[in-house]
Scaffold this active site. Structure first.
Site, PDB file in Angstrom:
ATOM      1  N   GLY A  12      -8.200   7.076  -6.521  1.00 29.92           N
ATOM      2  CA  GLY A  12      -7.235   6.164  -6.779  1.00 29.92           C
ATOM      3  C   GLY A  12      -6.688   6.256  -8.401  1.00 29.92           C
ATOM      4  N   ASN A  14      -3.788   7.605  -9.188  1.00 33.95           N
ATOM      5  CA  ASN A  14      -2.419   6.942  -9.616  1.00 33.95           C
ATOM      6  C   ASN A  14      -2.475   5.393  -9.491  1.00 33.95           C
ATOM      7  OD1 ASN A  14      -0.279   8.881  -9.324  1.00 33.95           O
ATOM      8  ND2 ASN A  14      -1.847   9.699  -7.703  1.00 33.95           N
ATOM      9  N   MET A  89      -4.308   7.864   2.941  1.00 33.71           N
ATOM     10  CA  MET A  89      -4.433   9.111   3.927  1.00 33.71           C
ATOM     11  C   MET A  89      -4.305   8.798   5.372  1.00 33.71           C
ATOM     12  SD  MET A  89      -3.945  11.286   1.211  1.00 33.71           S
ATOM     13  CE  MET A  89      -4.365  12.878   1.845  1.00 33.71           C
ATOM     14  N   ARG A  90      -3.587   7.571   5.736  1.00 34.45           N
ATOM     15  CA  ARG A  90      -3.479   7.345   7.253  1.00 34.45           C
ATOM     16  C   ARG A  90      -2.152   7.377   7.308  1.00 34.45           C
ATOM     17  NH1 ARG A  90      -7.772   8.494   9.833  1.00 34.45           N
ATOM     18  NH2 ARG A  90      -7.038   7.301  11.473  1.00 34.45           N
ATOM     19  N   ILE A  91      -1.790   7.866   8.551  1.00 34.61           N
ATOM     20  CA  ILE A  91      -0.363   8.224   8.763  1.00 34.61           C
ATOM     21  C   ILE A  91      -0.169   6.520   9.497  1.00 34.61           C
ATOM     22  CG2 ILE A  91       1.322   8.836  10.713  1.00 34.61           C
ATOM     23  CD1 ILE A  91       0.056  11.735   9.954  1.00 34.61           C
ATOM     24  N   HIS A 108       3.948  11.646  -3.225  1.00 31.74           N
ATOM     25  CA  HIS A 108       3.641  12.761  -2.362  1.00 31.74           C
ATOM     26  C   HIS A 108       3.758  14.119  -3.092  1.00 31.74           C
ATOM     27  CE1 HIS A 108       3.193  15.363   1.097  1.00 31.74           C
ATOM     28  NE2 HIS A 108       4.046  16.335   0.492  1.00 31.74           N
TER      29      HIS A 108
END
Ligand code: GAR
Length: 198
Positions: A12, A14, A89-91, A108
């Protein structure tokens, strides 16, 4: 004041930069930090900064639909104007994205449209790129392909490794994301273009 929710999966860093920036004269305030991993180190960092946290563990759900239904329930209750994905990190399925489209940003670690997906630093080196960096974009159903709201770039150095590049790009991410969030909340639509000092 605009309400900002931040989604994380890991450390975390960012998220911390976004929250710290909102502590200064800022049009937004952090209303929730949400993780799909209850053990994510970023949740404790958020709480230490005085921000409410919640975890929706994707492993506790039988599938994406039920995971996202819970995510949506928690987010809806927080009433965010903007959702920032920051190392989440989940689509997300197109149904979920459409519900929040126009209100969801992602950071990204590449200069999109180059290198969507994972392992961006190794792939940039393999491709012999002279420049690399990071992008903040709006989230649309297609992965890492939404309208670009800001980019920060640096020169690849001889001898760079995926790790050395990742570290320099992360420093740029920490400058780019807070700057873009400020612009988005101010209604600025032109993309921001930052460069690392040579
Ligand atoms: C950041 O480098 C971010 O760009 C990347 O994960 C890292 C999270 O670091 N995101 C993606 O790769 C999304 N596909 P942080 O948890 O320290 O902010």
């Amino acid at each position: 004041m605009k309400r900002v929710a931040i989604l994380i999966s890991g450390g975390g860093s960012n998220m911390v930069r976004l929250v710290e920036d909102m502590g200064r004269d800022h049009p937004g305030r952090p209303v929730l930090v949400l993780s799909n991993r209850p053990e994510a180190a970023g949740l404790a960092r958020a709480r230490a900064l005085g921000v409410a946290t919640f975890a929706v563990d994707h492993r506790a759900h039988p599938g994406r639909e039920s995971f996202e239904a819970e995510l949506d329930r928690v987010l809806t209750a927080a009433r965010p104007d903007v959702i920032c994905l920051a190392g989440f990190m989940r689509i997300l399925t197109s149904g979920f994205v459409r519900r929040w489209e126009g209100r969801m940003l992602n950071i990204h670690p590449s200069l999109l449209p180059k290198f969507p997906g994972l392992d961006t630093h190794a792939r940039a080196l393999e491709a012999g790129e002279a420049e690399h960096g990071c992008t903040v974009h709006e989230v649309t159903p297609e992965l890492d392909a939404g309208p670009i709201r800001g980019q920060a770039r640096l020169k690849v150095r001889p001898g760079d490794t995926p790790d050395s590049l990742a570290a320099r790009v992360l420093e740029l991410e920490h400058r780019l994301y807070p700057a873009v969030l400020r612009r988005v909340l101010a209604g600025e639509t032109a993309p921001l273009d930052l460069r690392a000092p040579a």
